[in-house]
Write a protein that holds these residues in place. Sequence first.
Motif, PDB file in Angstrom:
ATOM      1  N   GLU A   1       0.893  -1.115  -0.238  1.00 12.61           N
ATOM      2  CA  GLU A   1      -0.375   0.024  -0.202  1.00 12.61           C
ATOM      3  C   GLU A   1       0.788   1.151   0.299  1.00 12.61           C
ATOM      4  O   GLU A   1       0.386   2.473  -0.851  1.00 12.61           O
ATOM      5  CB  GLU A   1      -0.998   0.012   1.008  1.00 12.61           C
ATOM      6  CG  GLU A   1      -2.179   0.756   1.296  1.00 12.61           C
ATOM      7  CD  GLU A   1      -2.417   1.006   2.368  1.00 12.61           C
ATOM      8  OE1 GLU A   1      -3.654   2.036   2.526  1.00 12.61           O
ATOM      9  OE2 GLU A   1      -2.929   0.146   3.776  1.00 12.61           O
ATOM     10  N   ALA A   2       1.622   1.468   0.554  1.00  9.12           N
ATOM     11  CA  ALA A   2       3.003   2.430   0.767  1.00  9.12           C
ATOM     12  C   ALA A   2       3.245   2.948  -0.538  1.00  9.12           C
ATOM     13  O   ALA A   2       3.374   3.867  -0.777  1.00  9.12           O
ATOM     14  CB  ALA A   2       3.753   1.817   1.639  1.00  9.12           C
ATOM     15  N   VAL A   3       3.887   1.296  -1.205  1.00 13.47           N
ATOM     16  CA  VAL A   3       4.238   2.174  -3.044  1.00 13.47           C
ATOM     17  C   VAL A   3       3.047   2.501  -3.636  1.00 13.47           C
ATOM     18  O   VAL A   3       3.749   3.626  -4.844  1.00 13.47           O
ATOM     19  CB  VAL A   3       4.553   0.591  -3.462  1.00 13.47           C
ATOM     20  CG1 VAL A   3       4.787   1.098  -4.869  1.00 13.47           C
ATOM     21  CG2 VAL A   3       5.744   0.165  -2.926  1.00 13.47           C
ATOM     22  N   TYR A   4       1.682   2.511  -3.581  1.00 16.22           N
ATOM     23  CA  TYR A   4       0.974   2.915  -3.756  1.00 16.22           C
ATOM     24  C   TYR A   4       0.355   4.630  -3.735  1.00 16.22           C
ATOM     25  O   TYR A   4       0.238   5.188  -4.656  1.00 16.22           O
ATOM     26  CB  TYR A   4      -0.309   1.914  -4.013  1.00 16.22           C
ATOM     27  CG  TYR A   4      -1.541   2.882  -3.833  1.00 16.22           C
ATOM     28  CD1 TYR A   4      -1.798   2.857  -5.611  1.00 16.22           C
ATOM     29  CD2 TYR A   4      -2.594   3.112  -3.157  1.00 16.22           C
ATOM     30  CE1 TYR A   4      -3.204   3.041  -6.407  1.00 16.22           C
ATOM     31  CE2 TYR A   4      -3.572   3.940  -3.521  1.00 16.22           C
ATOM     32  CZ  TYR A   4      -4.728   3.296  -5.546  1.00 16.22           C
ATOM     33  OH  TYR A   4      -5.327   4.388  -5.368  1.00 16.22           O
ATOM     34  N   ASP A   5       0.692   4.902  -2.354  1.00 12.31           N
ATOM     35  CA  ASP A   5       0.513   5.970  -2.276  1.00 12.31           C
ATOM     36  C   ASP A   5       0.987   6.875  -1.962  1.00 12.31           C
ATOM     37  O   ASP A   5       0.978   7.295  -3.112  1.00 12.31           O
ATOM     38  CB  ASP A   5       0.354   6.079  -0.783  1.00 12.31           C
ATOM     39  CG  ASP A   5      -1.056   4.860   0.283  1.00 12.31           C
ATOM     40  OD1 ASP A   5      -1.775   5.021  -0.533  1.00 12.31           O
ATOM     41  OD2 ASP A   5      -1.342   4.102   1.114  1.00 12.31           O
ATOM     42  N   ASP A   6       2.433   6.387  -2.294  1.00 14.42           N
ATOM     43  CA  ASP A   6       3.669   7.401  -2.572  1.00 14.42           C
ATOM     44  C   ASP A   6       3.221   7.553  -4.467  1.00 14.42           C
ATOM     45  O   ASP A   6       3.793   8.956  -4.287  1.00 14.42           O
ATOM     46  CB  ASP A   6       4.487   6.627  -2.788  1.00 14.42           C
ATOM     47  CG  ASP A   6       6.508   7.353  -2.982  1.00 14.42           C
ATOM     48  OD1 ASP A   6       6.241   8.730  -2.334  1.00 14.42           O
ATOM     49  OD2 ASP A   6       6.718   7.017  -3.976  1.00 14.42           O
ATOM     50  N   ILE A   7       2.769   6.656  -4.822  1.00 15.00           N
ATOM     51  CA  ILE A   7       2.868   7.248  -6.463  1.00 15.00           C
ATOM     52  C   ILE A   7       1.784   8.475  -6.294  1.00 15.00           C
ATOM     53  O   ILE A   7       1.569   8.742  -7.583  1.00 15.00           O
ATOM     54  CB  ILE A   7       2.848   5.507  -7.519  1.00 15.00           C
ATOM     55  CG1 ILE A   7       3.942   5.183  -7.384  1.00 15.00           C
ATOM     56  CG2 ILE A   7       2.131   5.781  -8.624  1.00 15.00           C
ATOM     57  CD1 ILE A   7       4.142   3.601  -7.979  1.00 15.00           C
ATOM     58  N   VAL A   8       0.159   7.950  -5.856  1.00 14.01           N
ATOM     59  CA  VAL A   8      -0.217   8.927  -6.233  1.00 14.01           C
ATOM     60  C   VAL A   8      -0.473  10.664  -5.677  1.00 14.01           C
ATOM     61  O   VAL A   8      -0.538  11.316  -6.405  1.00 14.01           O
ATOM     62  CB  VAL A   8      -1.330   8.138  -5.047  1.00 14.01           C
ATOM     63  CG1 VAL A   8      -2.456   9.092  -5.281  1.00 14.01           C
ATOM     64  CG2 VAL A   8      -2.212   7.103  -5.910  1.00 14.01           C
ATOM     65  N   SER A   9       0.862  10.668  -4.294  1.00 15.68           N
ATOM     66  CA  SER A   9       1.157  11.946  -4.166  1.00 15.68           C
ATOM     67  C   SER A   9       1.839  12.309  -6.203  1.00 15.68           C
ATOM     68  O   SER A   9       2.283  13.456  -5.686  1.00 15.68           O
ATOM     69  CB  SER A   9       1.559  11.661  -2.549  1.00 15.68           C
ATOM     70  OG  SER A   9       3.543  11.163  -3.413  1.00 15.68           O
ATOM     71  N   GLN A  10       2.868  10.927  -5.789  1.00 16.68           N
ATOM     72  CA  GLN A  10       3.726  11.684  -7.363  1.00 16.68           C
ATOM     73  C   GLN A  10       3.390  12.502  -8.227  1.00 16.68           C
ATOM     74  O   GLN A  10       3.550  13.086  -8.477  1.00 16.68           O
ATOM     75  CB  GLN A  10       4.689  10.471  -7.725  1.00 16.68           C
ATOM     76  CG  GLN A  10       5.666   9.879  -6.971  1.00 16.68           C
ATOM     77  CD  GLN A  10       6.813   9.490  -7.168  1.00 16.68           C
ATOM     78  OE1 GLN A  10       6.536   8.959  -8.895  1.00 16.68           O
ATOM     79  NE2 GLN A  10       6.611   8.074  -6.899  1.00 16.68           N
ATOM     80  N   TYR A  11       1.430  11.568  -8.374  1.00 21.41           N
ATOM     81  CA  TYR A  11       1.493  11.707  -9.476  1.00 21.41           C
ATOM     82  C   TYR A  11       0.317  13.337  -9.520  1.00 21.41           C
ATOM     83  O   TYR A  11      -0.008  14.280 -10.911  1.00 21.41           O
ATOM     84  CB  TYR A  11      -0.062  10.739 -10.202  1.00 21.41           C
ATOM     85  CG  TYR A  11      -0.626  10.937 -11.793  1.00 21.41           C
ATOM     86  CD1 TYR A  11      -0.405  10.727 -12.532  1.00 21.41           C
ATOM     87  CD2 TYR A  11      -1.586  11.884 -11.584  1.00 21.41           C
ATOM     88  CE1 TYR A  11      -0.823  10.761 -14.291  1.00 21.41           C
ATOM     89  CE2 TYR A  11      -2.490  12.100 -13.027  1.00 21.41           C
ATOM     90  CZ  TYR A  11      -1.298  11.647 -13.783  1.00 21.41           C
ATOM     91  OH  TYR A  11      -2.248  11.628 -15.814  1.00 21.41           O
TER      92      TYR A  11
END
Length: 417
Positions: A155-165
Motif C-alpha cells: 500500500e505504501a508504494v501505491y500511496d507514494d505514486i498517487v502523491s507523485q501523480y
Amino acid sequence: MVNNNQLLRFTTAGSVDDGKSTLIGRLLYDSKSIFEDQLTAVENTSKKKGHDNLDLAMFTDGLKEEREQGITIDVAYRYFTTPKRKFIIADTPGHIQYTRNMITGASTANAAIILIDARHGVIEQTKRHSFIASLLQIPHLVVCINKMDLVNYDEAVYDDIVSQYEKISSKLVTKDITFIPISALHGDNVVNRSDNMLWYKGAALLYTLETLHISNDLNKIDARFPVQTVLRPQREEFLDYRGYAGRIASGVLRKGDEVIALPSGFTSKIKSIDTLDRELDEAYVPMSVSITLEDDIDVSRGDMIVRTNNKPETSQEFDVMLCWLSSNPSQPRAKYTVCHTENLQKAMIKNVLYKVDINTYDRFNDEDTFKMNEIGRVTIRTTKPLMIDPYGTNRVTGSIILIDDTTNETVAAGMIV
C-alpha cells in the motif's frame, strides 16, 4: 443506471512494457470477449515462445513486427461489450516517436487509462501521456498503478505514486482522476476485486469504466450542424425536396427552430428533420440527419446551420495548439489545406507563438518550424472564414487538421484555443 446502448471510447497510454496490451488482453479475456479460434491461436503461439501462461498481450498486438518485438507500434482498436456498456479501446504506443499515434487514438476518447509501473513510479513518459490527454481535453483519467504483484501489493508504494501523480495533475485540465492499483498479468482489480489488496476500498477497473458518467461529455447546448451534402432526390414524390445532410456536431435542433446559415448569414426556420426511415421532431448530437428549411436559401457543403441566438465565431485568423504529425518539418508561411468539419480552405501558419516541452510542460521559443511530434501554439490564417468554437467547449468544431497540398499527407492536427 448505465444502459447497454452507451458507448465508451477509451485509450490506453503508458511507457514501454508498462503492460498496456496485457491489461487490454486481460479485460477482453476476463470479460469473455475473445473468440475461440483467436484464443486457440494465442495459446499455441504462447507455447511456441515457451511462456508458462497465456500471453495476453497477443490479443491486441496485431502487427507482425509488434509481436516479434513485443511492443505496440500502431493504434490498435478493439471492441468489446458487457451487459452494462459497449466499449471501443484504442491501444496506443508508448514510445516517444509514436506521440502522433497516441494523439490519433485519443482524439475521440471519453476516457484515458494511464498506466504506471509500480516499480518505477511517475516517469517522463507518464508526464507526456498525461499532458497529451489533458491537451485533448479527455474528460476522465483512470490512473492504473500496474505490476503491484512485483512490489508485494504494498500500500505504501501505491500511496507514494498517487502523491507523485497528484503533483503533476495540478497542471492538467482534466479534473476527474481515479487511481486503481492493479496487476494485469494476474487480474488483480481488473475485472474482479483483488484479495491481495484488501486495503484498497475502491472499485475494480471494469466496474469503473462501466459506471463513468459520460452523458455530460457531449456539448448539448450549442447547436452546430455542418452540412456534408445537399440532397436532391430525382424521384416523383420528392420533386421539390432539398435537404441538407450531415452529422450534428453538438446541441439539439428541433422542427420550427429559427436558424441561420453561415457564412452567408441567411435566416430561415427548420421545416423538417428526416432520417432514412422517418421524420423526427428533434435531433441531437451525434445523429446523422437531413434538414429541410422553410425558405429556399443557398446552403452548400462546408456551410454550417446554427441557431440565430447561438452562433460560433466566424474568423479567418485564430490560434491553435498544433501537434506536428509528419516526418517532414513544417516550412515558415507554407501553404496548406485546413480541414475543419466539412470545410476545406487554403491556409498558412502565420506565426509560431511558442512550443511546449511535453516532459516538463515548459514553454519555449526556437525556430519557426515544427518537427514530427512537436506541439506548440500557432496562429493560422485561412483564405475564407471558418465557423469555429474553442476546443474546450466543442471537440468537433474546435478541431482542425492540416493537409500538405503537394503530397496530400495529413501533416498536423490542431485544437482551436
